[in-house]
Write an enzyme that holds these catalytic residues in place. Structure first.
Site, PDB file in Angstrom:
ATOM      1  N   GLU A 353      -9.089   2.761   6.589  1.00  0.00           N
ATOM      2  CA  GLU A 353     -10.073   2.836   7.662  1.00  0.00           C
ATOM      3  C   GLU A 353     -11.185   3.827   7.308  1.00  0.00           C
ATOM      4  O   GLU A 353     -12.319   3.676   7.744  1.00  0.00           O
ATOM      5  CB  GLU A 353      -9.405   3.241   8.984  1.00  0.00           C
ATOM      6  CG  GLU A 353     -10.260   2.969  10.210  1.00  0.00           C
ATOM      7  CD  GLU A 353      -9.464   3.064  11.508  1.00  0.00           C
ATOM      8  OE1 GLU A 353      -8.867   2.044  11.912  1.00  0.00           O
ATOM      9  OE2 GLU A 353      -9.436   4.153  12.098  1.00  0.00           O
ATOM     10  N   HIS A 384      14.109  -2.375  -5.302  1.00  0.00           N
ATOM     11  CA  HIS A 384      14.794  -3.659  -5.198  1.00  0.00           C
ATOM     12  C   HIS A 384      13.887  -4.727  -4.598  1.00  0.00           C
ATOM     13  O   HIS A 384      14.366  -5.769  -4.151  1.00  0.00           O
ATOM     14  CB  HIS A 384      16.065  -3.508  -4.361  1.00  0.00           C
ATOM     15  CG  HIS A 384      17.059  -2.566  -4.967  1.00  0.00           C
ATOM     16  ND1 HIS A 384      18.010  -2.977  -5.881  1.00  0.00           N
ATOM     17  CD2 HIS A 384      17.224  -1.231  -4.838  1.00  0.00           C
ATOM     18  CE1 HIS A 384      18.729  -1.938  -6.272  1.00  0.00           C
ATOM     19  NE2 HIS A 384      18.268  -0.860  -5.641  1.00  0.00           N
ATOM     20  N   LYS A 512     -12.520  -6.814  18.198  1.00  0.00           N
ATOM     21  CA  LYS A 512     -12.369  -6.458  19.615  1.00  0.00           C
ATOM     22  C   LYS A 512     -13.455  -7.124  20.459  1.00  0.00           C
ATOM     23  O   LYS A 512     -13.194  -7.635  21.562  1.00  0.00           O
ATOM     24  CB  LYS A 512     -12.450  -4.940  19.782  1.00  0.00           C
ATOM     25  CG  LYS A 512     -11.301  -4.160  19.182  1.00  0.00           C
ATOM     26  CD  LYS A 512     -11.507  -2.665  19.433  1.00  0.00           C
ATOM     27  CE  LYS A 512     -10.397  -1.830  18.848  1.00  0.00           C
ATOM     28  NZ  LYS A 512     -10.604  -0.386  19.078  1.00  0.00           N
TER      29      LYS A 512
END
Length: 551
Positions: A353, A384, A512
Site C-alpha cells: 500500500e 512444505h 470503494k
C-alpha cells in the site's frame, strides 16, 4: 523517463550489475573468510545478517552512494521533524511521534504534539487496567470477558499481528477477537459464542465512514441491543478510535469512550496509537509501552546510524538491488516463530500500500519498477509448500528469514529442530547442490549408472538464492516494536529512492467508489445495462441466483 535511471550512480550500478550478477555466493564466501562480519549488523538484541546476498563491497558502496545522492538522510529528518512529506494530502508523517519516549517535543505547525499523544496513552492505560482488573462492568454488572475489535486494513492488521505476536504476555481469561470482513460470516462466527452483557466492542475507523467497518459495527450494535434493549447501555460496551468524534457519538458511543486519532498517522502505521487498544488490553499497558520503546530505539538507530551501518537503509538498498537490477518481482518474509504468523500479512499491506505506486513526486510516470509483491508465511509450513519454487523454480525470490534464538517456553527439542531448519534453509538457498555433489549422493545410495543419469538433473539445485537472516534473542514486546519499525523505515527509504509518496493510498479508493454505485442496483430485480458486458452479466446472474434461492 524517470530522472532516477538517468543518474550517473544508477548507470554505474547498471554497469556493476552486468559484471557482478553472475558471481556465485559459494565463491564469495570461499574467497573472503570475513564476509559474515563485513555484511552483518547488530542492533540491541537483533542481528541482521545480509552476507548471503549477491553483493560485494563494491555493490554496497555503490548502493550507499545511491542513498546519499537521493538525499535519504535529508528525507529522514523531514519525516521526523514534521514536514508535510505526504504532499498529495498535505500531511506530515508522524507515526514516530506516537512512540517517542525521549521526553523531547515533536513540533507540527508550531505546536508540540506530544501532550495530546501522552494524554491518549494515559486514557488507554486507565481503560486497559479497568478491564484487566475487572473494574469495568457491563450493563448487568458483570465484568468484561471478551473484546471485539472492528476495523479493516491498517485498523485491523496491526493489532491482529501484535496481539498474536505477544500472546505469551497476554491475560489468559480475556478473549480478544477481530472482525474485518464485511462478509456476514466473519461477524456472526465471532459473535455466536459471546454474551452481549460481557462483551466490549472497539470500533476503529479514522473517518468513521468506512463502509465495511460501519456495516459490521451496526450489526454488532443491533446484536447487543437485542439483549440490552437500552441505548444507554452502549456506553459500557462500545469504544471508538477515530478522528471523527461527532460521527462516533451519533452512532451512540459516549464521548468519554472515544479515543483520538490524527490525520498525520496513516492507517497502516497506526498500531502505535489507540488503534492498538485491543493489543494493550490483551498484554497490559506496560508491555504495550515496551513495544513503543523498542520502536523508538529503532527510530533513533534509523535517524542517527551511518548509512552503511543502518539496518533499515541496508534492507531498502538490497530490495532495490534485486527489484531494479535483477528485475525480481517478489519478495518473501519467512518467520520461524509461530507467534509471528501474521507478520507477512501485516508487512504485505504496509509495503504494497505504501510503495505500490506508478506516479512520482512530480506527478509523472516513473521510469523504473517500484514496490515488489510481498508474500510469505511461517517458514516451517512454507518449506512444505512454496520453497520448492524458491529452490528449483525459474524465478529469483529474495527472502528475509526471521527467527528467535530462544522460545518463551524453553522446550529444547522443539526449538533446536526449528533452528536447525532456519540455518539449513539459508545455507541451502545460498549453496544449492552441484552436479558433482548430487552424483556423489546418488552413488552413495547404490543406484546404477543408468539410474543416476536419469535422476541427476532433478537432484541439482542451482543455489545462489539470496536471503537475509534476522536473528533475535526472544520475541518480547520491545523486540517486536523494533522489528516493525525496522520494516516501516525500510519501506520509507525505498519510497524516497524511487521518488514516490509512500504515505498516500489513492488506489484503495476506486473500488470503494464503484461499489457505492453498484450497491443500490442490487436492491431490485431490474436488469442492469449500465456497466461493461462482464459486470452487467455478473450482476444480472447474481440477481437470478438470488431470486432462485428465494423461491
Amino acid at each position: 523517463m524517470s530522472a532516477l535511471v538517468n543518474l550517473p550512480i544508477w548507470q554505474a550500478l547498471e554497469e556493476h550489475f552486468n559484471t557482478a550478477s553472475s558471481a556465485q555466493m559459494r565463491d564469495l564466501f570461499a574467497s573472503d573468510p570475513d564476509r559474515f562480519n563485513k555484511f552483518s549488523v547488530q542492533f540491541d538484541d537483533i542481528l541482521f545478517d545480509y552476507s548471503k546476498n549477491r553483493i560485494t563491497e563494491e555493490t554496497m558502496a555503490l548502493l550507499i552512494q545511491l542513498a546519499q545522492e537521493t538525499d535519504v538522510t535529508g528525507w529522514i529528518e523531514r519525516m521526523f521533524t514534521g514536514e508535510k512529506i505526504n504532499h498529495t494530502e498535505q500531511r506530515a508523517v508522524l507515526h514516530t511521534a506516537l512512540r517517542n519516549r525521549s521526553g523531547k517535543a515533536v513540533m507540527l505547525d508550531g505546536k508540540d504534539v506530544m501532550p495530546d499523544i501522552q494524554s491518549v496513552q494515559q486514557r488507554m492505560r486507565k481503560l486497559t487496567e479497568a478491564i484487566r482488573t475487572r473494574k469495568w462492568r457491563g450493563f448487568t454488572g458483570q465484568p468484561i470477558t471478551d473484546i471485539v475489535s472492528i476495523g479493516v486494513g491498517g485498523s485491523d492488521l496491526g493489532p491482529v499481528m501484535a496481539t498474536e505476536a505477544l500472546k505469551p504476555f497476554a491475560i489468559r481469561d480475556l478473549g480478544i477477537h477481530y472482525v474485518s470482513n464485511v462478509d456476514e460470516n466473519h461477524i456472526w462466527d465471532t459473535l455466536e459464542p459471546l454474551k452481549p452483557e460481557t462483551t466490549l466492542f472497539i470500533i476503529v475507523s479514522k473517518s468513521f465512514t468506512t463502509q465495511d467497518t460501519l456495516v459490521n459495527a451496526n450489526t454488532a450494535r443491533d446484536w447487543f441491543l437485542k439483549t440490552a434493549d437500552n441505548k444507554k447501555a452502549l456506553a459500557k460496551h462500545f469504544v471508538a478510535v477515530t478522528d471523527n468524534v461527532e460521527a462516533s457519538t451519533e452512532f451512540g458511543i459516549d464521548k468519554k469512550n472515544v479515543f483520538k486519532m490524527w490525520d498525520w498517522v496513516g492507517g497502516r502505521y497506526s498500531l502505535w496509537s489507540a488503534v492498538g487498544l485491543s493489543t494493550a488490553i490483551a498484554v497490559g499497558m506496560d508491555h504495550f509501552e515496551e513495544m513503543l520503546q523498542g520502536a523508538h530505539e529503532m527510530d533513533e538507530h534509523f535517524r542517527t546510524a551511518p548509512l552503511e551501518k543502518n539496518i533499515p537503509v541496508i534492507m531498502a538498498l538490497l530490495g532495490i538491488w534485486y527489484n531494479n537490477f535483477f528485475k525480481t518481482q517478489t519478495y518473501a518474509v519467512l518467520p520461524y516463530d509461530q507467534h509471528l504468523r501474521y507478520l507477512p500479512a501485516y508487512l504485505r499491506q504496509t509495503d504494497m500500500e505504501s510503495n505500490g505506486k506508478r506516479i512520482d513526486r512530480q506527478g509523472e510516470l516513473v521510469g523504473h519498477s517500484t514496490g515488489p509483491v510481498i508474500f510469505g508465511q511461517l517458514g516451517i509450513t512454507g518449506q512444505h509448500a512454496f520453497y520448492q519454487l524458491m529452490h528449483q523454480g525459474t524465478k529469483l525470490v529474495p527472502a528475509d528469514i526471521i527467527a528467535p534464538a530462544s522460545s518463551n517456553h524453553g522446550i529444547r527439542d522443539h526449538h533446536s529442530i526449528l533452528m536447525s531448519n532456519v540455518f539449513a534453509q539459508t545455507e541451502a538457498f545460498m549453496k544449492g547442490k552441484t552436479e558433482q555433489e548430487a552424483r556423489a549422493e546418488l552413488e552413495g545410495e547404490g543406484l546404477s549408472a543408468d539410474e543416476i543419469e536419469k535422476l541427476l538433473p532433478y537432484k541439482i539445485f542451482p543455489g545462489n538464492k539470496p536471503t537475509s537472516t534476522i536473528l533475535f534473542k526472544t520475541l518480547t514486546p520491545k523486540t517486536l516494536g523494533s522489528l516493525i519499525a525496522m520494516y516501516e523505515h525500510k519501506i520509507f527509504v525505498q519510497g524516497v529512492i524511487w521518488n514516490i509518496n509512500s504515505f498516500d493510498q489513492w488506489g484503495v479508493e476506486l473500488g470503494k467508489q464503484l461499489a457505492k454505485t453498484i450497491l443500490p442496483e442490487l436492491d431490485n430485480n431490474k436488469k442492469i445495462t449500465s456497466h461493461d458486458a462482464s459486470t452487467n452479466g455478473l450482476i444480472n446472474h447474481y440477481k437470478k441466483f438470488r431470486t432462485d434461492l428465494e423461491k
